[in-house]
Structures are given as C-alpha cells and as structure tokens.
Design an enzyme around this catalytic site. Sequence first.
Site, mmCIF file in Angstrom:
data_model
loop_
_atom_site.group_PDB
_atom_site.id
_atom_site.type_symbol
_atom_site.label_atom_id
_atom_site.label_comp_id
_atom_site.label_asym_id
_atom_site.label_seq_id
_atom_site.Cartn_x
_atom_site.Cartn_y
_atom_site.Cartn_z
ATOM 1 N N ASP A 130 6.195 2.584 -8.274
ATOM 2 C CA ASP A 130 6.814 1.555 -7.428
ATOM 3 C C ASP A 130 7.068 2.038 -6.005
ATOM 4 O O ASP A 130 7.535 1.287 -5.164
ATOM 5 C CB ASP A 130 8.144 1.115 -8.061
ATOM 6 C CG ASP A 130 8.776 -0.075 -7.361
ATOM 7 O OD1 ASP A 130 8.067 -1.061 -7.120
ATOM 8 O OD2 ASP A 130 9.972 -0.004 -7.038
ATOM 9 N N SER B 132 10.660 -6.161 -4.117
ATOM 10 C CA SER B 132 9.775 -6.351 -5.273
ATOM 11 C C SER B 132 10.270 -7.515 -6.120
ATOM 12 O O SER B 132 11.473 -7.681 -6.333
ATOM 13 C CB SER B 132 9.734 -5.080 -6.124
ATOM 14 O OG SER B 132 9.236 -3.992 -5.381
ATOM 15 N N GLN C 291 1.674 -5.662 -8.769
ATOM 16 C CA GLN C 291 3.013 -6.031 -8.319
ATOM 17 C C GLN C 291 2.941 -7.165 -7.302
ATOM 18 O O GLN C 291 2.020 -7.232 -6.493
ATOM 19 C CB GLN C 291 3.707 -4.826 -7.676
ATOM 20 C CG GLN C 291 5.146 -5.085 -7.249
ATOM 21 C CD GLN C 291 5.784 -3.860 -6.620
ATOM 22 O OE1 GLN C 291 5.551 -3.564 -5.452
ATOM 23 N NE2 GLN C 291 6.562 -3.132 -7.400
#
Length: 290
Positions: free
Chosen positions: A204, A228, A278
């Site tokens: 991430d 995110s 993502q």
Amino acid sequence: MSSAVADLLSILDLEELDLNLFRGRSPQSGWQRVFGGQVIGQALVAAVRTVDVSRPPHSMHAYFLLPGDPKIPIIYDVDRMRDGGSFTTRRVTARQHGHPIFSMLVSFHTDEPGLDHQAQMPDVPLPENLPSEAEVREKILPTMSDPVRRYYERERPIELRPVEFDRYLGKKLDNGNFHIWIRTTGRLPDEPAIHQCVLAYASDMMLLDTALIPHGRSVFDKTIMAASLDHALWFHRPCRADEWLLYAQDSPSMAGARGFSRGLIFASDGTLVASVAQEGMIREKRAATT
C-alpha cells in the site's frame, strides 16, 4: 535487525483479547491518520491467527471505511465464515470509537499441483545499479520538494529503490509505468506468514501515487488530496519480503476523482509472487477564495 523492522514486527504482533478478537496499536509517528498498509497488515495477521498454518492466505479484498486514529488502539474482530475442504474464508472488521473503519475478506487455500504460467518481469535495472538510500539522502534529497524530502528522511522498515526516480524531481512519465524495488531494511523471521503480512503492509506504500503519474503529479503535491478506498492483493507464490522484490505499477484509469492503480510483484529471479489492485479518491484542492 534494524529498529524500524523490529518496530514493524511489534506493530504486527497483535494482542489476543478473546477468541477471534485482537487489538493492534499504531506507531506514534505524528501522522494524523493511520497508514492504510498498517491496517491491511494487522487485519491479515488477525485472520491468519484463526487458520491452521498449513493453509496460507491466497487473496484478500479490503475497503477503507473511515480514517484510522493513531492515538488509540484498533480492535480487529474475525468472523470465521467458512472452513471448507480446500478453502477457508475469514472476514475481518477493524473498529475504533465504536465504528468500523475497515473491512476485509481473506481467502485461504491448501496448495495443490496444477497448470502454471505467469507474466514476464519487466526488463529494468537491478537494485544494485540504482542509487542506494544513503546516496539518495546525500545527493538527491536536497533537490527534492519538502514533502518528498521529509518522507525519505524518515527511518522506514521498507527500503525503496525507484527505477524512474526522476518523477520525484518533476519529470513526467509518458507511459505511466512505475517500477520500484522494495525489501525490509533487516532480516525477518523464517515464518512464511510474516513475509506475507509484511508484503501486504508494503503493497500500500506507493500504489495510490501511481494514478497521478500520467498527470505529472504526486500525492506529495500540496494541491492534491488523496485517500485509499479499497485494496486487493493476491498471493501467487511464496516469497521473502526481506529480499529484493520488483513492484511494477501502472494506472489504467482516472475518472470521477477516483484513480485506479494495479501492480505486479516479482522476486529478483523473475518469479511473479503477488498481484495488487487499488482504487483511491484523488481530488485537487480548490484555491481559497477571498
């Protein structure tokens, strides 16, 4: 083992409160919200601790619901949804202040033989041929913007060696592809689950920023607001997170203030070990009016 890696392992070592209930803490680094990779890694640890070690995780799909508060612990509640003959499913909910802030489904699979193929690793310079973090600090940091410089000055558990380093110096990458070598800054224990959870944490770190590459921008830009929204990770083959891994990233779409990024993670021998996707909210801050 570096102090940063020791701190990361400590953060991932959740406290078991009761059956299926765990508590995690955040580093007191001065950040206003919890790093998303930390919540991903801790949630995966919670799920892994409810499944036999002979059945590792192969995929996880997560949603960020609310920003995490680093000043208080995070409670992780694991729902043992299914224990099948080949697959096991867990749902993990992270809570703070009485509200869910994060939700994740994790699937586990008993390894079995079968057909095999994979994408080819991009042909990029090896990490040994790229500037080390020490060289970056000495030669390149003074030329970088304040937000980027502060980020690289921090002691981190994950070492980063970007291939297209010029993008942080304002260069626009026409094809939008970004490659970065990653590994922990110290040796990890040999347990495979630890390496998977650390890789989930690291996955991430840079991915959301990739959606801004086609625009010559970065999440470090003071005019950009980014967060995110979700995160998906598939483990294809075993790997060690303390050895060099190539994180090859691109962004197929940006629309409606949402940027979509994806990545392939390769071991240094070319083995594809994981895939990541993502979507994030990315907005341009409006200039203040007088």
